[in-house]
Design an enzyme around this catalytic site. Sequence first.
Site, PDB file in Angstrom:
ATOM      1  N   ARG A  11       0.853  -1.197   0.000  1.00 35.93           N
ATOM      2  CA  ARG A  11       0.000   0.000   0.000  1.00 35.93           C
ATOM      3  C   ARG A  11       0.885   1.242   0.000  1.00 35.93           C
ATOM      4  NH1 ARG A  11      -1.165   4.817   2.560  1.00 35.93           N
ATOM      5  NH2 ARG A  11      -0.811   3.814   4.557  1.00 35.93           N
ATOM      6  N   CYS A 235       4.227   9.398   0.363  1.00 39.43           N
ATOM      7  CA  CYS A 235       2.867   9.859   0.081  1.00 39.43           C
ATOM      8  C   CYS A 235       2.861  10.800  -1.118  1.00 39.43           C
ATOM      9  CB  CYS A 235       2.280  10.572   1.303  1.00 39.43           C
ATOM     10  SG  CYS A 235       0.631  11.254   1.035  1.00 39.43           S
TER      11      CYS A 235
END
Length: 301
Positions: A11, A235
């Site tokens: 992820r 991110c």
Amino acid sequence: MTAALRDVTLRDGLQLTGKPLPTATKVSLVRSLLELGVPEVEIGSMARPDLVPAVADTLDVIRALTPEELAKCWIWVATPRHVARAAEAGARNFQYCLSASDKHNQANIGRSTEDSLAALPAALEAAADVSGDVQLCIATAFTCPFEGEIAADRVLDIVLDPRADGTSEVVLCDTLGQAIPAQVRSLVGRTASVDDRPIVYHGHDTWGLGVANSLAALEAGATTVDGSLGGLGGCPFAPGAAGNTATEDLVFALRPEWLTPAKFKTLVRLGTEVLAGLGEPNRSRAADGAQASTTSFSWAS
């Protein structure tokens, strides 16, 4: 110090990669990690596939795993609809994410933190329909790329918000990797003092303190720490965020009961293969040490 590790390669680790990882490779990696003894694995995200294409096949990954495997797997979600769709595919563990910073929540999820909190009860209901668990995941719990340092009281307000009642754990995220051990120890300790849910610490190694911060979190009361193979990750909606704390470095430091030198070498091999396939550098210092050592040290490859 008793601690569990969650590997987040599939992820958070994939969010900034330029190349996709085939679905079959993802499923194989999940099974390899679980077979080694890694207690929990984050296997994907319900984020928009046009924004995070590397996780576009998350539902396919979920469908390929058995219920027994999925009991140890987590899915990143940000809306009740995300929970419902993942649950329909077979997922039972959901990491509901929002940011302590409104500006990052807008960039990451497209709404205010308040709106995310307002939707949380519906997400909890969707999870309850399948007897699932929902973690309360608080991104930018220390610093935000748009707002700077985040006050601890802001994070605690979210932790104690009654709309989060029913979440099973609290995840405190050092999204940018800018926290230092004293800050991590303080926030985790304060959270543990006002709430009895288990605490997960999600760290990044941007400033080289990933392992130190994870150890500080565990000393302060966290029960689980996140890592990704080779320190992969970051991110896409947080400028300046670099890779996660390396799974190899965390397990080498923590020496969980399931880890043996042979299993560590297998973990290093898995990380090396995944990152080579993605064309990404391996940032794990423990992996470097294992592969470079010419001594009789039992952990060396």
